[in-house]
Enzyme design. Structure first.
Site, short mmCIF file in Angstrom:
data_model
loop_
_atom_site.label_atom_id
_atom_site.label_comp_id
_atom_site.label_asym_id
_atom_site.label_seq_id
_atom_site.Cartn_x
_atom_site.Cartn_y
_atom_site.Cartn_z
N ARG A 211 16.18 -24.81 16.76
CA ARG A 211 17.33 -24.24 16.06
C ARG A 211 18.61 -24.68 16.77
O ARG A 211 18.64 -24.83 17.98
CB ARG A 211 17.29 -22.71 16.11
CG ARG A 211 16.22 -22.06 15.25
CD ARG A 211 16.55 -20.59 15.04
NE ARG A 211 16.94 -19.91 16.27
CZ ARG A 211 16.12 -19.28 17.10
NH1 ARG A 211 14.83 -19.27 16.84
NH2 ARG A 211 16.57 -18.66 18.17
N TYR A 351 14.25 -30.34 11.20
CA TYR A 351 13.28 -29.57 11.98
C TYR A 351 13.30 -28.08 11.65
O TYR A 351 14.36 -27.46 11.54
CB TYR A 351 13.59 -29.72 13.48
CG TYR A 351 12.44 -29.30 14.38
CD1 TYR A 351 11.43 -30.20 14.69
CD2 TYR A 351 12.35 -28.01 14.89
CE1 TYR A 351 10.36 -29.84 15.49
CE2 TYR A 351 11.28 -27.65 15.70
CZ TYR A 351 10.30 -28.56 16.00
OH TYR A 351 9.24 -28.19 16.80
N LYS A 360 14.37 -18.70 8.17
CA LYS A 360 15.42 -17.88 8.79
C LYS A 360 16.67 -17.80 7.91
O LYS A 360 17.31 -16.76 7.84
CB LYS A 360 15.80 -18.45 10.15
CG LYS A 360 14.62 -18.69 11.10
CD LYS A 360 13.89 -17.42 11.46
CE LYS A 360 12.90 -17.68 12.60
NZ LYS A 360 12.03 -16.55 12.90
N HIS A 380 13.38 -9.35 11.65
CA HIS A 380 12.64 -10.33 12.42
C HIS A 380 11.46 -9.61 13.08
O HIS A 380 11.42 -9.41 14.29
CB HIS A 380 13.58 -10.95 13.47
CG HIS A 380 13.00 -12.10 14.22
ND1 HIS A 380 13.39 -12.43 15.50
CD2 HIS A 380 12.07 -13.02 13.88
CE1 HIS A 380 12.72 -13.48 15.91
NE2 HIS A 380 11.92 -13.86 14.95
N SER A 402 12.19 -14.61 19.97
CA SER A 402 11.24 -15.72 19.87
C SER A 402 10.53 -15.95 21.21
O SER A 402 11.12 -15.80 22.28
CB SER A 402 11.96 -17.01 19.46
OG SER A 402 12.42 -16.89 18.14
N CYS A 404 8.20 -14.30 22.69
CA CYS A 404 7.90 -13.11 23.50
C CYS A 404 6.56 -12.49 23.10
O CYS A 404 6.34 -11.29 23.29
CB CYS A 404 9.01 -12.08 23.38
SG CYS A 404 10.48 -12.48 24.34
N ASP A 427 6.14 -12.76 11.60
CA ASP A 427 7.52 -13.12 11.93
C ASP A 427 8.59 -12.32 11.19
O ASP A 427 9.59 -11.95 11.79
CB ASP A 427 7.73 -14.61 11.64
CG ASP A 427 9.00 -15.15 12.27
OD1 ASP A 427 9.38 -14.70 13.37
OD2 ASP A 427 9.63 -16.05 11.67
N ARG A 519 5.42 -26.85 17.38
CA ARG A 519 5.02 -25.86 16.38
C ARG A 519 3.74 -26.24 15.64
O ARG A 519 3.34 -27.40 15.58
CB ARG A 519 6.14 -25.72 15.33
CG ARG A 519 7.47 -25.22 15.90
CD ARG A 519 7.45 -23.72 16.07
NE ARG A 519 8.68 -23.22 16.70
CZ ARG A 519 9.09 -21.95 16.58
NH1 ARG A 519 8.39 -21.09 15.87
NH2 ARG A 519 10.18 -21.56 17.20
#
Length: 647
Positions: A211, A351, A360, A380, A402, A404, A427, A519
């Site tokens: 991102r 990406y 998102k 989220h 993210s 975690c 997510d 990913r």
């Protein structure tokens, strides 16, 4: 006699027949490759084609086919090619219908028919006209009556100047075609079919790996509506800038029109969108991550949809050779227009969430604004179902920054006897209040776009099982036997790999084999612990919220809020160490309220107020709110809690 009369005799012969009229097929044993070699072995092997023809005879054919503008064509796996050295790529070429070439053929047929005039039967002219219409629809003519969509696609086509337009159908056959295209362009490498069936590895440009929050903008009419945590830009000025960037941006490329649905089709809580992109990588990932294609276009009808425009920002001049990962890292913009009419524009990156605009951009940034206006929440959060030994089931939403452990928790395998855990989503959660006063959540996505490093049979066996097939891996390492690898996947590190940049890698070379933000994109339906109600259109009832972050000290393992207001306070002060999924310095601690800092589409203060006021929409059974920290360490830096299944 006159060939025109002969054609008429064939047409009229139908009137002599009953219901069981013979089907008609057309074969071509003689298609060649670029070297002039025949693609099909012919002779006795033609029996394999005849077998498919026999399987198609009758009113309930068993031979698999896909509908094309010229007729029913076998799917890539429909012909029995056992013991023949014919792979997927060759089958694709044998069966491919190129609409542009066929339109040239139509012109040739028109001239051919002219010699038989005026005796060519009207039926044949009508069939030829219908064929041309179908081909032109396949070439970009809109298969919809939604005038807003038709006009928008036409406007984008004029602005971006693509070579051709493709309306995505969402079929498995289309997915296979897109993957073959990506293989030919060098974007994809096919993984070992025996180890990872129908799976691929992609390597991005090393400058396009995460991102880009510094290039992400909220364009509200009022600057104050964006708040201090978002990059604001004037919507009029930004539109002018984006229009200039998009002008001619798709030259030399195909413009893909991707109708998609966030959430189960038919759910009152789902929302429609249409992404236009010049990236086939986006098409195949959107196929996994959302519901796309013709069925969505039908469901949209004349209803509202969110326009999402994306370009990699790398137009091609005639004869210019393309690169395997086109992008424009010097000019990246991810732009959200958060006042009606809503819109998303993304330029320069291919990406992840920069390009998969349903994720998102729509599901959080735009949806959070819509939720505030319409009285619901876009969060989220993972959604988890827990069942006790007594059979009592609890659904919880859990929000973490993210990397975690969100996906690991979503697919947790419990170590305490009698308890089971099922995954609804890993997510994002869209949460509404139903007529009974309870909160119900849906997972607006259809796949998992998970961080690979650290995922293993120990940390998340369910994820490892999910990605055994039909998975796209991006920026992980490649093993000598054609499988994937990343840090933390196995106890023993392989002696040699090809790393995420395509270079030879050994354990002592000083580089990561897989990018920290590498990913996997994999279908949620393949998850072995997917909840039976994961795509229930009515959602599932939420009993609790769990928030957490990655802190070495200060925050206890778990604590419960005194009240809804106290729980909102806890969510508002989430703090965590910065991860590889975002730009910045690893290990730096920052506040990430509700794990929404990069994803809230409006002023965070107004967002807190929305959460506080949401209590007024609820009945007596309000969800409790908890805060966890799996990551507390001792003086030696070791984790105090074992985590994973012990959570």
């Amino acid at each position: 006699y006159h060939m025109g009369d002969y054609f008429s005799h064939w047409v009229e012969f139908r009137n002599r027949l009953g219901y069981n009229i013979p089907k008609i097929f057309y074969v071509n044993w003689f298609r060649r490759d670029e070297s002039g070699d025949f693609l099909w072995p012919g002779f006795g092997e033609n029996s394999r084609v005849l077998k498919w023809i026999c399987d198609r005879i009758g009113s309930n054919p068993t031979g698999k086919s896909v509908l094309t503008p010229i007729g029913h064509v076998p799917t890539i796996d429909a012909l029995d090619v056992a013991d023949l050295e014919i792979g997927k790529e060759k089958m694709y070429r044998l069966l491919h219908v190129d609409s542009s070439q066929w339109l040239e053929e139509v012109e040739s047929i028109k001239k051919y028919y002219e010699q038989y005039q005026p005796k060519i039967p009207d039926t044949l002219w009508e069939e030829l006209g219908d064929l041309e219409k179908r081909l032109r629809t396949d070439e970009g003519e809109a298969p919809t009556t939604n005038q807003k969509l038709i006009n928008w696609v036409a406007d984008v086509r004029r602005l971006c100047k693509p070579d051709k337009v493709h309306w995505c159908t969402g079929t498995d056959e289309e997915y296979d075609e897109m993957c073959d295209l990506l293989l030919k362009s060098g974007t994809f490498s096919r993984l070992n079919e025996k180890i990872r069936p129908n799976s691929f590895l992609a390597r991005s440009d090393p400058r396009d790996v995460a991102r880009v929050e510094s290039c992400t903008f909220i364009c509200s009419n009022n600057k104050d509506d964006a708040g201090p945590t978002n990059n604001w830009a004037d919507p009029k000025e930004m539109r002018e800038k984006m229009t200039k960037l998009f002008a001619g941006s798709m030259k030399g490329r195909t413009m893909y029109v991707i109708p998609f649905c966030m959430g189960p089709i038919g759910s009152p809580y789902s929302k429609f969108g249409v992404e236009i992109s010049d990236s086939p990588y986006v098409v195949v990932n959107m196929k996994i991550m959302t519901r796309i294609g013709t069925r969505v276009l039908t469901a949209i009808g004349d209803h509202w949809f969110l326009p999402c425009l994306h370009s990699v920002g790398a137009p091609l001049e005639p004869g210019q050779k393309d690169v395997s990962w086109p992008c424009n890292p010097e000019q990246r913009y991810i732009v959200h227009f958060t006042d009606e009419p809503f819109e998303v524009m993304s330029y320069g990156s291919g990406y992840g969430g920069n390009a998969l605009l349903g994720k998102k951009c729509y599901a959080l940034r735009i949806a959070s604004v819509m939720g505030r206006k319409q009285g619901w929440l876009a969060e989220h959060c993972l959604i988890l179902g827990l069942t006790s030994p007594e059979g009592k089931k609890y659904y919880v939403c859990a929000g973490f920054p993210s990397a975690c452990g969100k996906t690991n928790l979503a697919m947790l395998v419990p170590t305490i006897p009698g308890w089971s855990v099922r995954c609804v989503g890993d997510d994002i959660a869209w949460i509404h209040v139903a007529d009974d006063g309870r909160m119900y959540a849906i997972n607006p996505e259809a796949g998992f776009f998970g961080v690979a490093p650290g995922t293993s049979n120990v940390s998340n066996r369910s994820a490892m099982i999910t990605m055994r097939k039909n998975t796209i891996f991006t920026n992980v390492a490649l093993t000598p036997n054609g499988d994937v690898w990343w840090e933390g996947m196995t106890k023993e590190t392989p002696a040699e790999l090809i790393d995420w940049t395509g270079q030879r890698w050994t354990p002592g070379c000083g580089r990561k084999a897989a990018h920290p933000n590498s990913r996997y994109t994999t279908p949620a339906s393949q998850c072995p612990v997917i909840d039976p109600d994961w795509d229930n259109p009515n959602g599932i009832p939420i009993s609790a919220f769990i928030f957490g972050g990655r802190r070495n000290t200060l925050i206890p393992l778990v604590h419960e809020a005194f009240s809804w207001g106290h729980g909102v306070f806890m969510g508002s002060i989430i703090s965590s160490e910065l991860t590889a999924a975002a730009e910045g310095t690893l290990g730096q601690v920052r506040r990430d309220p509700f794990a929404m800092l990069p994803f809230c589409g409006y002023h965070m203060g107004d967002y807190f107020s929305h959460w506080v006021e949401f209590r007024n929409r609820l009945g007596y059974n309000i969800p409790k709110i908890f805060y966890v920290n799996w990551f507390r360490r001792d003086e030696s830096g070791d984790f105090l809690w074992p985590g994973f299944g012990e959570n």
